[in-house]
Design an enzyme around this catalytic site. Structure first.
Site, PDB file in Angstrom:
ATOM      1  N   ASN A   1       0.792  -1.224   0.000  1.00  0.00           N
ATOM      2  CA  ASN A   1       0.000   0.000   0.000  1.00  0.00           C
ATOM      3  C   ASN A   1       0.827   1.278   0.000  1.00  0.00           C
ATOM      4  O   ASN A   1       0.333   2.335  -0.355  1.00  0.00           O
ATOM      5  CB  ASN A   1      -0.964   0.004   1.192  1.00  0.00           C
TER       6      ASN A   1
ATOM      7  N   SER B   1     -10.973  -5.544   0.120  1.00  0.00           N
ATOM      8  CA  SER B   1     -11.682  -4.433   0.742  1.00  0.00           C
ATOM      9  C   SER B   1     -12.485  -3.650  -0.286  1.00  0.00           C
ATOM     10  O   SER B   1     -11.962  -3.297  -1.346  1.00  0.00           O
ATOM     11  CB  SER B   1     -10.649  -3.509   1.390  1.00  0.00           C
TER      12      SER B   1
ATOM     13  N   THR C   1     -25.910  -9.887  11.027  1.00  0.00           N
ATOM     14  CA  THR C   1     -26.837  -9.650   9.919  1.00  0.00           C
ATOM     15  C   THR C   1     -26.096  -9.018   8.749  1.00  0.00           C
ATOM     16  O   THR C   1     -25.343  -8.051   8.940  1.00  0.00           O
ATOM     17  CB  THR C   1     -27.985  -8.729  10.392  1.00  0.00           C
TER      18      THR C   1
ATOM     19  N   CYS D   1       1.995   8.662   7.117  1.00  0.00           N
ATOM     20  CA  CYS D   1       0.941   7.689   6.823  1.00  0.00           C
ATOM     21  C   CYS D   1       0.668   6.671   7.916  1.00  0.00           C
ATOM     22  O   CYS D   1      -0.404   6.098   7.956  1.00  0.00           O
ATOM     23  CB  CYS D   1       1.184   6.992   5.502  1.00  0.00           C
TER      24      CYS D   1
HETATM   25  C1  PLP Z   1      -6.495  -0.589   3.119  1.00  0.00           C
HETATM   26  C2  PLP Z   1      -5.762  -1.825   3.415  1.00  0.00           C
HETATM   27  C3  PLP Z   1      -6.150  -2.667   4.482  1.00  0.00           C
HETATM   28  C4  PLP Z   1      -7.305  -2.318   5.395  1.00  0.00           C
HETATM   29  O1  PLP Z   1      -8.518  -2.402   4.706  1.00  0.00           O
HETATM   30  P1  PLP Z   1      -9.873  -1.849   5.375  1.00  0.00           P
HETATM   31  O2  PLP Z   1     -10.929  -2.367   4.464  1.00  0.00           O
HETATM   32  O3  PLP Z   1      -9.745  -0.374   5.382  1.00  0.00           O
HETATM   33  O4  PLP Z   1      -9.972  -2.436   6.734  1.00  0.00           O
HETATM   34  C5  PLP Z   1      -5.436  -3.814   4.690  1.00  0.00           C
HETATM   35  N1  PLP Z   1      -4.389  -4.127   3.909  1.00  0.00           N
HETATM   36  C6  PLP Z   1      -3.986  -3.357   2.888  1.00  0.00           C
HETATM   37  C7  PLP Z   1      -2.823  -3.777   2.052  1.00  0.00           C
HETATM   38  C8  PLP Z   1      -4.656  -2.182   2.612  1.00  0.00           C
HETATM   39  O5  PLP Z   1      -4.229  -1.409   1.616  1.00  0.00           O
END
Ligand code: PLP
Length: 404
Positions: free
Chosen positions: A153, A201, A242, A328
């Site tokens: 990320n 996600s 749910t 970050c």
């Molecule tokens: C954004 C991200 C997460 C977390 O995802 P969420 O849906 O915000 O909890 C986990 N791992 C990576 C590599 C991400 O980029």
């Protein structure tokens, strides 16, 4: 062109308007509980959930029954790691991962360490990749799980997860990958890549926030995880609660759009990212490009602007949403642990900026951002005595500073 410009698509992506349109009816007219078996309200909701499950499965080459809905990749990561560690406790307690993982993995693994897990943190190459040979060498008879991310990320590096999958398969060890950054952005096939567990996600793939999924393999081998949320037994007992039907419909629509548009979108975002990098490289001397030169997220580039404070550059780029390597991870000014893992010193980590081009960025936005970066770095360096000394050929590392 409208300001501010959003170019931080690794942090989150805007929800595609087509996704929003698909969701709204499930907030209003079709509000039923997908578990209600006795009336049409429930049936309508359940149908929508199951068709989303199909769309998500299709995007990653899975079957619908292998998709478990969660609140996002953080929950999917927690569920995969804690659930597998608990279920396979009799087999062993050894977990393999890497220090460049997202916090959702790192902190979960640290917690498992306190519950008795023995953890190997694999070394990281300076391009951000983990070598398959290092992984192979680290596997032991008591290894239960390997967790290595697909796309990073911060620096965008894409790991060879197909190779990791093959190694794990041969050793009979479960392989989990956090693919929050890559699902819908680059091709993924859980069978070809021999993935057992995969986290994704919604809000990283132009869907809504608060929804995600965990892929759990059902054949060759059948993967089991102990539930971490107990209750009504939803999602085949793996995750009670749910189902948020509107969110699930949104994730399904987002997955469908990604699948249909992936080849074009990959090319387009990569071209915009390359355009940004070319312009900035031509206009700014002495930059460092962090991450892998070729194997990276299509829209990501992470650059250290030597002799410039990332925070000051962010201020100068007020009209542009990007992230800095010092901001970050937390509110503190700790430099990014990912950048430290690939060997950057504090100065270069602090001077890094992450640009994340996405579906809705345009070439004129890229040009605007590149020009602004070029002007801003020139201004900031002109005010920097260190930059001046460096220009005069003084080796700053050799200087003994007063008071140190
Ligand atoms: C954004 C991200 C997460 C977390 O995802 P969420 O849906 O915000 O909890 C986990 N791992 C990576 C590599 C991400 O980029």
């Amino acid at each position: 062109m409208k300001l501010p410009i959003y170019m931080d698509n690794q942090s989150t992506t805007p929800c595609d308007p087509r996704v929003v349109d698909a969701m709204v009816p499930y907030l209003a007219d079709h509000f039923g509980n997908a578990s209600s078996r006795n009336h049409a309200f429930g049936w309508t909701a359940e149908e929508a959930v199951e068709s989303s499950r199909e769309q998500i499965a299709e995007l990653i080459g899975a079957s619908a029954k292998e998709i478990v809905f969660t609140s996002g990749a953080t929950e999917s990561d927690n569920m995969a790691l804690k659930g597998a560690f608990e279920f396979y406790a009799k087999k062993g307690n050894h977990i393999i991962t890497a220090p460049t993982e997202h916090k959702a993995i790192i902190d979960t693994v640290r917690w498992l360490e306190r519950q008795g897990a023995d953890v190997t943190w694999l070394p990281v190459n300076d391009d951000g990749t983990i070598s398959p040979d290092e992984l192979k060498a680290a596997i032991r008879p008591e290894t239960v799980l390997v967790s290595l991310m697909h796309g990073n990320n911060e620096i965008g590096t894409i790991n060879p997860i197909g190779e990791y999958g093959a190694i794990c398969k041969e050793a009979g060890v479960l392989f989990h990958t956090d693919a929050a950054q890559t699902v819908g952005k680059v091709p993924i096939d859980v069978n070809e890549m021999k993935i057992d567990l995969l986290s994704m996600s919604g809000h990283k793939m132009y869907g809504p926030k608060g929804i995600g999924a965990l892929y759990v393999r059902r054949k060759n081998p059948r993967v089991r995880i102990s539930p971490q949320l107990h209750g009504g037994g939803h999602e085949r007992g793996m995750r009670s609660g749910t189902l948020p039907v509107h969110q699930i419909v949104g994730l399904g629509k987002a997955a469908e759009l990604c699948r249909l548009e992936l080849p074009d979108e990959m090319k387009r975002t990569k071209a915009l990212r390359d355009r940004l990098l070319e312009k900035v490289s031509a206009g700014v001397p002495e930059i460092l490009i962090n991450g892998h030169e070729d194997n990276h997220l299509p829209g990501n580039v992470n650059i250290s602007f030597t002799f410039v404070e990332g925070e000051s550059l962010l201020m100068a780029l007020r009209d542009v949403a990007v992230s800095s390597g010092s901001a970050c991870t937390s509110a503190s000014l700790e430099p990014s642990y990912v950048l430290r893992s690939i060997g950057l010193d504090d100065e270069n980590a602090h001077s890094s900026i992450r640009f994340g081009v996405g579906r809705f960025n345009t070439a004129s936005e890229v040009d605007y951002v590149a020009d602004l970066v070029i002007q801003s770095v020139a201004k900031l360096r002109a005010m920097s005595p260190l930059w001046e000394m460096h220009q005069d050929g003084i080796d700053l590392k050799s200087i003994e500073w007063a008071g140190h």
